[in-house]
Enzyme design. Sequence first.
Site, PDB file in Angstrom:
ATOM      1  N   ARG A 102       0.876  -1.179   0.000  1.00  0.00           N
ATOM      2  CA  ARG A 102       0.000   0.000   0.000  1.00  0.00           C
ATOM      3  C   ARG A 102       0.908   1.221   0.000  1.00  0.00           C
ATOM      4  O   ARG A 102       1.595   1.504   0.993  1.00  0.00           O
ATOM      5  CB  ARG A 102      -0.914  -0.004   1.229  1.00  0.00           C
ATOM      6  CG  ARG A 102      -1.615   1.318   1.445  1.00  0.00           C
ATOM      7  CD  ARG A 102      -2.754   1.245   2.428  1.00  0.00           C
ATOM      8  NE  ARG A 102      -3.880   0.547   1.862  1.00  0.00           N
ATOM      9  CZ  ARG A 102      -5.123   0.580   2.371  1.00  0.00           C
ATOM     10  NH1 ARG A 102      -5.385   1.279   3.455  1.00  0.00           N
ATOM     11  NH2 ARG A 102      -6.104  -0.084   1.792  1.00  0.00           N
ATOM     12  N   HIS A 129      -7.090   0.647  -6.566  1.00  0.00           N
ATOM     13  CA  HIS A 129      -7.320  -0.250  -5.419  1.00  0.00           C
ATOM     14  C   HIS A 129      -7.940  -1.558  -5.937  1.00  0.00           C
ATOM     15  O   HIS A 129      -9.102  -1.867  -5.676  1.00  0.00           O
ATOM     16  CB  HIS A 129      -8.229   0.428  -4.401  1.00  0.00           C
ATOM     17  CG  HIS A 129      -8.188  -0.181  -3.030  1.00  0.00           C
ATOM     18  ND1 HIS A 129      -7.380  -1.253  -2.693  1.00  0.00           N
ATOM     19  CD2 HIS A 129      -8.871   0.132  -1.894  1.00  0.00           C
ATOM     20  CE1 HIS A 129      -7.573  -1.557  -1.425  1.00  0.00           C
ATOM     21  NE2 HIS A 129      -8.459  -0.748  -0.913  1.00  0.00           N
ATOM     22  N   GLN A 132      -9.794  -4.111  -3.626  1.00  0.00           N
ATOM     23  CA  GLN A 132     -11.140  -3.677  -3.259  1.00  0.00           C
ATOM     24  C   GLN A 132     -12.123  -4.067  -4.358  1.00  0.00           C
ATOM     25  O   GLN A 132     -13.221  -4.564  -4.084  1.00  0.00           O
ATOM     26  CB  GLN A 132     -11.152  -2.155  -3.042  1.00  0.00           C
ATOM     27  CG  GLN A 132     -12.500  -1.622  -2.611  1.00  0.00           C
ATOM     28  CD  GLN A 132     -12.905  -2.112  -1.234  1.00  0.00           C
ATOM     29  OE1 GLN A 132     -12.141  -2.008  -0.279  1.00  0.00           O
ATOM     30  NE2 GLN A 132     -14.092  -2.669  -1.112  1.00  0.00           N
ATOM     31  N   ASP A 220     -17.417   6.641  -1.774  1.00  0.00           N
ATOM     32  CA  ASP A 220     -16.193   6.561  -0.951  1.00  0.00           C
ATOM     33  C   ASP A 220     -15.923   7.962  -0.420  1.00  0.00           C
ATOM     34  O   ASP A 220     -16.544   8.944  -0.863  1.00  0.00           O
ATOM     35  CB  ASP A 220     -15.026   6.049  -1.815  1.00  0.00           C
ATOM     36  CG  ASP A 220     -13.721   5.879  -1.031  1.00  0.00           C
ATOM     37  OD1 ASP A 220     -13.775   5.742   0.218  1.00  0.00           O
ATOM     38  OD2 ASP A 220     -12.640   5.894  -1.647  1.00  0.00           O
ATOM     39  N   CYS A 258     -16.484   1.307   0.388  1.00  0.00           N
ATOM     40  CA  CYS A 258     -15.310   0.462   0.647  1.00  0.00           C
ATOM     41  C   CYS A 258     -14.831   0.549   2.088  1.00  0.00           C
ATOM     42  O   CYS A 258     -14.115  -0.336   2.544  1.00  0.00           O
ATOM     43  CB  CYS A 258     -14.184   0.849  -0.304  1.00  0.00           C
ATOM     44  SG  CYS A 258     -13.674   2.571  -0.110  1.00  0.00           S
ATOM     45  N   ARG A 286     -13.380  -8.935   1.257  1.00  0.00           N
ATOM     46  CA  ARG A 286     -11.957  -8.670   1.040  1.00  0.00           C
ATOM     47  C   ARG A 286     -11.148  -9.937   1.349  1.00  0.00           C
ATOM     48  O   ARG A 286     -10.215 -10.305   0.627  1.00  0.00           O
ATOM     49  CB  ARG A 286     -11.465  -7.513   1.940  1.00  0.00           C
ATOM     50  CG  ARG A 286     -12.061  -6.150   1.614  1.00  0.00           C
ATOM     51  CD  ARG A 286     -11.606  -5.616   0.260  1.00  0.00           C
ATOM     52  NE  ARG A 286     -10.153  -5.556   0.151  1.00  0.00           N
ATOM     53  CZ  ARG A 286      -9.400  -4.543   0.599  1.00  0.00           C
ATOM     54  NH1 ARG A 286      -9.962  -3.509   1.182  1.00  0.00           N
ATOM     55  NH2 ARG A 286      -8.086  -4.545   0.438  1.00  0.00           N
TER      56      ARG A 286
HETATM   57  N1   CP Z   1     -11.212  -0.495   2.088  1.00  0.00           N
HETATM   58  C1   CP Z   1      -9.955  -0.561   2.553  1.00  0.00           C
HETATM   59  O1   CP Z   1      -8.982  -0.752   1.832  1.00  0.00           O
HETATM   60  O2   CP Z   1      -9.866  -0.383   3.898  1.00  0.00           O
HETATM   61  P1   CP Z   1      -8.546  -0.180   4.747  1.00  0.00           P
HETATM   62  O3   CP Z   1      -8.004   1.187   4.405  1.00  0.00           O
HETATM   63  O4   CP Z   1      -8.998  -0.283   6.162  1.00  0.00           O
HETATM   64  O5   CP Z   1      -7.550  -1.233   4.379  1.00  0.00           O
HETATM   65  N1  NVA Z   2     -10.047   6.525  -1.322  1.00  0.00           N
HETATM   66  C1  NVA Z   2      -9.677   6.079   0.001  1.00  0.00           C
HETATM   67  C2  NVA Z   2      -9.811   4.608   0.088  1.00  0.00           C
HETATM   68  C3  NVA Z   2      -9.443   3.990   1.396  1.00  0.00           C
HETATM   69  C4  NVA Z   2      -9.570   2.495   1.419  1.00  0.00           C
HETATM   70  C5  NVA Z   2      -8.261   6.511   0.292  1.00  0.00           C
HETATM   71  O1  NVA Z   2      -7.409   6.403  -0.605  1.00  0.00           O
HETATM   72  O2  NVA Z   2      -7.990   6.980   1.385  1.00  0.00           O
END
Ligand code: CP
Ligand code: NVA
Length: 299
Positions: A102, A129, A132, A220, A258, A286
């Site tokens: 990430r 993502h 997701q 989101d 999400c 997930r």
């Molecule tokens: N939706 C998602 O990726 O959640 P987290 O940021 O908690 O991993």
């Molecule tokens: N769009 C959000 C998604 C988190 C899972 C972010 O990038 O913070």
Amino acid sequence: MSVETTDLLDVDDLTAGELETVLDRAAAIKAGEDDTDLTRRTLAMVFEKPSTRTRTSFETAMTRLGGHAIFLGPNDIHLGRGEPIKDTARALAGYADAIMARLFDHSAAETLATYADVPVINGLTDDAHPCQTLADLLTVREAFGGFEDVTVAWIGDGNNVAQSFVLGAALAGLDCTVTAPPAYGIDGDVLDRAAELGRSPTLVDDPETAAADADVVYTDVWVSMGEEDIRDEKLSAFDGYQVNADLLAGGDARVMHCLPAHRGEEITDDVIEDDRTLIWRQAENRLHAQAGLLVELLA
Ligand code: CP
Ligand code: NVA
């Protein structure tokens, strides 16, 4: 169909057939009908940003599959103090069977994949993502029995989650409508890729039109991780884009998010808590979707 791709940087690294294979494997694992195991396999998990679901679902998936996952947070490894990602990539690939990362910059994920000679899975970048999306598509398929004649309306920021979802919808054969303020829509490059896959999202000007014929309304956060310094301008740009009871009153659309959600901003508390939500199933999926992906990439 077997999965030929070695990395998942975005969902369109998979063909339509490979996506179906991953979803089928995920469904079989979820149903207890697949006992493929990944004994003695290790997943290195690199995080530059926080996570509840991604971290815990990947770690749990590896445990259930008989393997092991190592959490490497920003202050645990030298990446956080300037070691180049290409050096991190080669070192981790010498130990682990796969790397999930990430990261902020999508190009850093591409560099990681270039230098690591083990599968690299994108656990979220600023642009994408895909994990997701795998869970989202599994959720839609479960809820509606397939993708045909199902329309998902994305209402809100054309961010990482939206962009991967649009590509996943194109691959899966799912109709997708997108409404976002003009400066915050889906990137042109992503729209081009969806068009090449044969199913562009329908872009509409306002949330009411998007929600009117939708089977699912998906949103989101308006302020993603790393955007805290532009919070005020984004909150003002997204005025009118909230998913709330009024917006949903005209139909029976299910609701997806999400997570994490900012209740009172992009979605209201009552909508999250309503029976029409698919949010908790999405979150659980997930685990199953990523177990399916890990088995396809590693077994
Ligand atoms: N939706 C998602 O990726 O959640 P987290 O940021 O908690 O991993
Ligand atoms: N769009 C959000 C998604 C988190 C899972 C972010 O990038 O913070």
